[in-house]
Design a protein around this motif. Structure first.
Motif, PDB file in Angstrom:
ATOM      1  N   ALA A  91       0.835  -1.201   0.000  1.00  0.00           N
ATOM      2  CA  ALA A  91       0.000   0.000   0.000  1.00  0.00           C
ATOM      3  C   ALA A  91       0.875   1.259   0.000  1.00  0.00           C
ATOM      4  N   TRP A  92       1.880   1.255   0.851  1.00  0.00           N
ATOM      5  CA  TRP A  92       2.777   2.409   0.949  1.00  0.00           C
ATOM      6  C   TRP A  92       3.431   2.712  -0.401  1.00  0.00           C
ATOM      7  N   ALA A  93       3.860   1.701  -1.118  1.00  0.00           N
ATOM      8  CA  ALA A  93       4.501   1.905  -2.424  1.00  0.00           C
ATOM      9  C   ALA A  93       3.537   2.550  -3.418  1.00  0.00           C
ATOM     10  N   LYS A  94       2.277   2.121  -3.415  1.00  0.00           N
ATOM     11  CA  LYS A  94       1.288   2.716  -4.324  1.00  0.00           C
ATOM     12  C   LYS A  94       1.017   4.170  -3.963  1.00  0.00           C
ATOM     13  N   VAL A  95       0.907   4.453  -2.685  1.00  0.00           N
ATOM     14  CA  VAL A  95       0.657   5.827  -2.235  1.00  0.00           C
ATOM     15  C   VAL A  95       1.838   6.714  -2.615  1.00  0.00           C
ATOM     16  N   HIS A  96       3.025   6.244  -2.340  1.00  0.00           N
ATOM     17  CA  HIS A  96       4.236   7.032  -2.568  1.00  0.00           C
ATOM     18  C   HIS A  96       4.456   7.364  -4.050  1.00  0.00           C
ATOM     19  N   ARG A  97       3.945   6.530  -4.954  1.00  0.00           N
ATOM     20  CA  ARG A  97       4.103   6.758  -6.400  1.00  0.00           C
ATOM     21  C   ARG A  97       2.986   7.600  -7.000  1.00  0.00           C
ATOM     22  N   SER A  98       1.938   7.864  -6.262  1.00  0.00           N
ATOM     23  CA  SER A  98       0.735   8.464  -6.842  1.00  0.00           C
ATOM     24  C   SER A  98       0.673   9.978  -6.647  1.00  0.00           C
ATOM     25  N   SER A  99       0.156  10.664  -7.665  1.00  0.00           N
ATOM     26  CA  SER A  99      -0.097  12.104  -7.544  1.00  0.00           C
ATOM     27  C   SER A  99      -1.544  12.350  -7.109  1.00  0.00           C
ATOM     28  N   GLN A 100      -2.326  11.300  -6.971  1.00  0.00           N
ATOM     29  CA  GLN A 100      -3.699  11.422  -6.493  1.00  0.00           C
ATOM     30  C   GLN A 100      -3.692  11.861  -5.018  1.00  0.00           C
ATOM     31  N   SER A 101      -4.767  12.487  -4.572  1.00  0.00           N
ATOM     32  CA  SER A 101      -4.814  12.974  -3.189  1.00  0.00           C
ATOM     33  C   SER A 101      -4.772  11.814  -2.203  1.00  0.00           C
ATOM     34  N   ILE A 102      -4.146  12.028  -1.058  1.00  0.00           N
ATOM     35  CA  ILE A 102      -4.039  11.001  -0.028  1.00  0.00           C
ATOM     36  C   ILE A 102      -5.425  10.613   0.489  1.00  0.00           C
ATOM     37  N   GLY A 103      -6.348  11.584   0.539  1.00  0.00           N
ATOM     38  CA  GLY A 103      -7.709  11.277   0.967  1.00  0.00           C
ATOM     39  C   GLY A 103      -8.378  10.264   0.053  1.00  0.00           C
ATOM     40  N   ALA A 104      -8.219  10.440  -1.256  1.00  0.00           N
ATOM     41  CA  ALA A 104      -8.791   9.501  -2.226  1.00  0.00           C
ATOM     42  C   ALA A 104      -8.064   8.154  -2.178  1.00  0.00           C
ATOM     43  N   LEU A 105      -6.759   8.186  -2.015  1.00  0.00           N
ATOM     44  CA  LEU A 105      -5.982   6.945  -1.961  1.00  0.00           C
ATOM     45  C   LEU A 105      -6.371   6.089  -0.760  1.00  0.00           C
ATOM     46  N   LEU A 106      -6.608   6.733   0.385  1.00  0.00           N
ATOM     47  CA  LEU A 106      -7.005   5.975   1.573  1.00  0.00           C
ATOM     48  C   LEU A 106      -8.372   5.312   1.391  1.00  0.00           C
ATOM     49  N   MET A 107      -9.230   5.900   0.583  1.00  0.00           N
ATOM     50  CA  MET A 107     -10.561   5.339   0.345  1.00  0.00           C
ATOM     51  C   MET A 107     -10.576   4.294  -0.780  1.00  0.00           C
ATOM     52  N   ASP A 108      -9.502   4.200  -1.535  1.00  0.00           N
ATOM     53  CA  ASP A 108      -9.422   3.243  -2.647  1.00  0.00           C
ATOM     54  C   ASP A 108      -9.205   1.843  -2.070  1.00  0.00           C
ATOM     55  N   GLN A 109     -10.219   0.984  -2.176  1.00  0.00           N
ATOM     56  CA  GLN A 109     -10.170  -0.350  -1.578  1.00  0.00           C
ATOM     57  C   GLN A 109      -9.135  -1.255  -2.233  1.00  0.00           C
ATOM     58  N   ARG A 110      -8.647  -0.870  -3.404  1.00  0.00           N
ATOM     59  CA  ARG A 110      -7.567  -1.639  -4.045  1.00  0.00           C
ATOM     60  C   ARG A 110      -6.220  -1.334  -3.402  1.00  0.00           C
ATOM     61  N   ILE A 111      -6.164  -0.258  -2.618  1.00  0.00           N
ATOM     62  CA  ILE A 111      -4.921   0.133  -1.946  1.00  0.00           C
ATOM     63  C   ILE A 111      -4.990  -0.199  -0.456  1.00  0.00           C
ATOM     64  N   PHE A 112      -6.062   0.221   0.202  1.00  0.00           N
ATOM     65  CA  PHE A 112      -6.271  -0.049   1.632  1.00  0.00           C
ATOM     66  C   PHE A 112      -7.648  -0.677   1.806  1.00  0.00           C
ATOM     67  N   ALA A 113      -7.717  -1.945   2.071  1.00  0.00           N
ATOM     68  CA  ALA A 113      -9.011  -2.614   2.232  1.00  0.00           C
ATOM     69  C   ALA A 113      -9.621  -2.272   3.583  1.00  0.00           C
ATOM     70  N   GLY A 114     -10.878  -1.852   3.548  1.00  0.00           N
ATOM     71  CA  GLY A 114     -11.624  -1.633   4.781  1.00  0.00           C
ATOM     72  C   GLY A 114     -11.674  -0.213   5.282  1.00  0.00           C
ATOM     73  N   VAL A 115     -10.833   0.670   4.761  1.00  0.00           N
ATOM     74  CA  VAL A 115     -10.825   2.047   5.231  1.00  0.00           C
ATOM     75  C   VAL A 115     -12.015   2.777   4.617  1.00  0.00           C
ATOM     76  N   GLY A 116     -12.755   3.475   5.468  1.00  0.00           N
ATOM     77  CA  GLY A 116     -13.873   4.288   5.021  1.00  0.00           C
ATOM     78  C   GLY A 116     -13.638   5.730   5.415  1.00  0.00           C
ATOM     79  N   ASN A 117     -14.655   6.544   5.253  1.00  0.00           N
ATOM     80  CA  ASN A 117     -14.523   7.975   5.477  1.00  0.00           C
ATOM     81  C   ASN A 117     -14.158   8.323   6.921  1.00  0.00           C
ATOM     82  N   ILE A 118     -14.687   7.574   7.878  1.00  0.00           N
ATOM     83  CA  ILE A 118     -14.393   7.875   9.288  1.00  0.00           C
ATOM     84  C   ILE A 118     -12.904   7.699   9.573  1.00  0.00           C
ATOM     85  N   TYR A 119     -12.346   6.541   9.206  1.00  0.00           N
ATOM     86  CA  TYR A 119     -10.925   6.309   9.480  1.00  0.00           C
ATOM     87  C   TYR A 119     -10.029   7.170   8.602  1.00  0.00           C
ATOM     88  N   ARG A 120     -10.443   7.445   7.378  1.00  0.00           N
ATOM     89  CA  ARG A 120      -9.674   8.340   6.508  1.00  0.00           C
ATOM     90  C   ARG A 120      -9.534   9.697   7.180  1.00  0.00           C
TER      91      ARG A 120
END
Length: 189
Positions: A136-165
């Protein structure tokens, strides 16, 4: 939509009620009748959560895959199951316990290969001991997408929703709009 911690809790509750027991499975609503017939009368071997996905494994090597989505709900109880009411997708029953599932986005039976492919589509689940946070860290570190959107992307972090984000970003004083490649926080290990 329930976040991953809720699904893990549901998996524990279902496991306490049904693991190692032969269950009756039916679909009073009828939309899951074919799937229910494939696992009815089999013993539950394992129940596990992967992010927002719940998998119930049976002794015939089939799995029920459930994703609650926005409207799905489990209701569990002890003793004799109540008379089905309303749009009840699936019921699991033993003489001691019952569980009712209403309104899930996904309720399907999978083979072991299909279950493996289903789990492979989602990212590491931070609650699971077997999760690989580096992926997950490698995908986040390579992405120009916002961290908020990345945390909600279930292909990157499974189970994270808006509350934990929102909570994790607030606690680390990180804007949800910051690009993933420009985001860092203290990591353990």
């Amino acid at each position: 939509m329930p976040e991953g911690n809720v699904i893990h809790n549901q998996a524990r509750r279902l496991s306490r009620a049904f693991r190692g027991k032969v269950v009756q499975v039916d679909s009073p609503q009828g939309r899951f009748s074919d799937g229910a017939d494939r696992v009815d009368g089999h013993a539950v071997r394992k129940i596990e959560a992967h992010g927002k996905h719940l998998y119930i494994g049976f002794d015939n090597d089939l799995w029920i895959h459930v994703h609650l989505g926005l409207f799905g709900k489990w209701r569990l109880g002890k003793g004799e199951a109540p008379v089905p009411q309303g749009q009840l997708r699936m019921r699991l029953r033993t003489l001691e316990s019952w569980a009712e599932l209403r309104g899930p986005t996904v309720c399907e039976v999978l083979t072991p290969q299909e279950k493996k492919a289903s789990v492979a589509k989602i990212g590491p689940d931070p609650i699971r001991a077997d999760a690989d946070p580096e992926a997950a860290w490698a995908k986040v570190h390579r992405s120009s997408q916002s961290i908020g959107a990345l945390l909600m992307d279930q292909r990157i972090f499974a189970g994270v929703g808006n509350i934990y984000r929102a909570e994790v970003l607030f606690r680390h004083d990180i804007s949800p709009f910051r690009p993933g490649s420009k985001t860092c926080w203290a990591r353990k290990g």
